[in-house]
Write a protein that holds these residues in place. Structure first.
Motif, short mmCIF file in Angstrom:
data_model
loop_
_atom_site.label_atom_id
_atom_site.label_comp_id
_atom_site.label_asym_id
_atom_site.label_seq_id
_atom_site.Cartn_x
_atom_site.Cartn_y
_atom_site.Cartn_z
N ILE A 146 -7.34 4.35 -11.17
CA ILE A 146 -8.20 5.28 -11.88
C ILE A 146 -7.36 6.53 -12.12
O ILE A 146 -7.12 7.32 -11.20
N VAL A 147 -6.88 6.72 -13.34
CA VAL A 147 -5.89 7.76 -13.60
C VAL A 147 -6.54 9.14 -13.63
O VAL A 147 -7.75 9.29 -13.83
N ASN A 148 -5.70 10.16 -13.44
CA ASN A 148 -6.16 11.54 -13.52
C ASN A 148 -6.76 11.82 -14.90
O ASN A 148 -6.18 11.47 -15.92
N ASN A 165 -5.47 -3.35 -4.34
CA ASN A 165 -5.20 -1.96 -4.03
C ASN A 165 -5.98 -1.09 -5.00
O ASN A 165 -6.06 -1.38 -6.20
N LEU A 166 -6.55 0.00 -4.48
CA LEU A 166 -7.34 0.92 -5.29
C LEU A 166 -6.71 2.30 -5.22
O LEU A 166 -6.64 2.92 -4.15
N ILE A 167 -6.23 2.79 -6.36
CA ILE A 167 -5.59 4.11 -6.44
C ILE A 167 -6.49 5.00 -7.30
O ILE A 167 -6.70 4.73 -8.48
N ILE A 168 -7.02 6.05 -6.71
CA ILE A 168 -7.97 6.91 -7.39
C ILE A 168 -7.37 8.30 -7.56
O ILE A 168 -7.27 9.08 -6.61
N TYR A 183 -6.72 -9.64 7.41
CA TYR A 183 -6.47 -10.96 7.99
C TYR A 183 -5.64 -10.79 9.27
O TYR A 183 -4.52 -10.29 9.22
N GLY A 184 -6.19 -11.22 10.39
CA GLY A 184 -5.42 -11.18 11.64
C GLY A 184 -4.92 -9.80 12.00
O GLY A 184 -3.86 -9.66 12.59
N GLY A 185 -5.68 -8.76 11.65
CA GLY A 185 -5.28 -7.40 11.99
C GLY A 185 -4.26 -6.81 11.02
O GLY A 185 -3.71 -5.75 11.28
N ILE A 186 -3.98 -7.51 9.90
CA ILE A 186 -3.01 -7.00 8.93
C ILE A 186 -3.76 -6.37 7.77
O ILE A 186 -4.60 -7.02 7.14
N TRP A 187 -3.49 -5.12 7.50
CA TRP A 187 -4.15 -4.41 6.41
C TRP A 187 -3.37 -4.68 5.13
O TRP A 187 -2.31 -4.11 4.88
N ASN A 188 -3.89 -5.60 4.31
CA ASN A 188 -3.15 -6.02 3.12
C ASN A 188 -3.32 -5.07 1.95
O ASN A 188 -2.47 -4.98 1.08
N ASN A 189 -4.45 -4.38 1.87
CA ASN A 189 -4.75 -3.54 0.72
C ASN A 189 -4.92 -2.10 1.13
O ASN A 189 -5.16 -1.79 2.29
N GLY A 190 -4.81 -1.19 0.17
CA GLY A 190 -4.92 0.22 0.49
C GLY A 190 -5.78 0.96 -0.50
O GLY A 190 -5.99 0.51 -1.62
N ILE A 191 -6.30 2.13 -0.06
CA ILE A 191 -7.01 3.04 -0.93
C ILE A 191 -6.22 4.35 -0.94
O ILE A 191 -6.06 4.98 0.10
N LEU A 192 -5.73 4.73 -2.10
CA LEU A 192 -4.93 5.94 -2.23
C LEU A 192 -5.56 6.84 -3.27
O LEU A 192 -6.39 6.42 -4.06
N GLY A 193 -5.11 8.09 -3.32
CA GLY A 193 -5.57 8.97 -4.39
C GLY A 193 -5.79 10.38 -3.90
O GLY A 193 -5.67 10.68 -2.72
#
Length: 217
Positions: A146-148, A165-168, A183-193
């Motif tokens: 979601i761009v500026n 991945n969600l970049i805001i 999955y198994g304690g591994i954080w595969n995706n991120g939320i940034l912004g």
């Protein structure tokens, strides 16, 4: 004889190459109409003779309203220069690795919970008008950005909205966010912004009781 043999091999090679080549087209909406109707599509915005998009074709919505009437609708990439994708039945449309781009004023709505699967990235463009996503399952396999200067409104609680991945960097309002990749304690995706994030509901699943040390959400 040698020349004849060389020419024959050339034509054989050319025939095999063209038989296995994948050709893509770009189809533009030229009227309000159904996704599954050839007359909806042209070779430029508002003109030309197109065809119902296939999995190798790029699609551009030129401000028109397109009714999603096909079960199993496909395209390689989808660009919305305004306009509306409207589901009146629970149909599924899949966008390939080319991903989805939505300009200001674009909307994905309907009176039925249809599904839009995007096997690539989702990107907005900046502008005054908001981008609206309504009563749909909206599934992004890649990165959603979601761009500026852009605003995305999730304005219907029906249907799930799932992102990789969600970049805001713009504004994301009233979302129902489903993060489903621990999955198994591994954080595969991120939320940034660095801008406004307003979620009406957030669901975290798969090992949410045991998130990795240092994970934030």
């Amino acid at each position: 004889m040698n020349i004849f043999i060389r020419i024959s091999f050339f034509f054989l090679f050319f025939s095999l190459f063209t038989a296995n080549a994948v050709f893509s087209n770009t189809y533009y909406s030229k009227v309000n109409g159904d996704w599954g109707t050839a007359g909806t599509w042209g070779t430029a915005c508002g003109s030309g003779t197109g065809a119902v998009p296939t999995a190798t074709d790029d699609v551009v919505i030129c401000g028109n309203t397109i009714r999603m009437d096909v079960m199993g609708g496909v395209c390689l990439s989808l660009t919305m220069n305004g306009g509306n994708l409207n589901w009146t039945q629970a149909r599924i449309t899949t966008v390939g690795a080319g991903g989805l781009i939505m300009d200001p004023g674009s909307s994905i709505t309907g009176t039925a919970t249809g599904t839009l699967n995007v096997n690539g990235n989702f990107t907005t463009t900046a502008g005054v008008s908001a981008i609206n996503i309504g009563e749909n399952n909206f599934n992004i396999s890649g990165t959603a950005t979601i761009v500026n200067g852009s605003t995305v409104n999730i304005n219907n609680i029906n249907g799930t909205k799932t992102f990789g991945n969600l970049i805001i960097n713009g504004t994301f309002n009233n979302g129902r966010l489903h993060k489903s990749d621990w999955y198994g304690g591994i954080w595969n995706n991120g939320i940034l912004g660095n801008k406004s994030i307003n979620f009406a509901e957030t669901t975290l699943s798969k090992n949410v009781l045991n998130p990795p040390i240092g994970a934030t959400y």
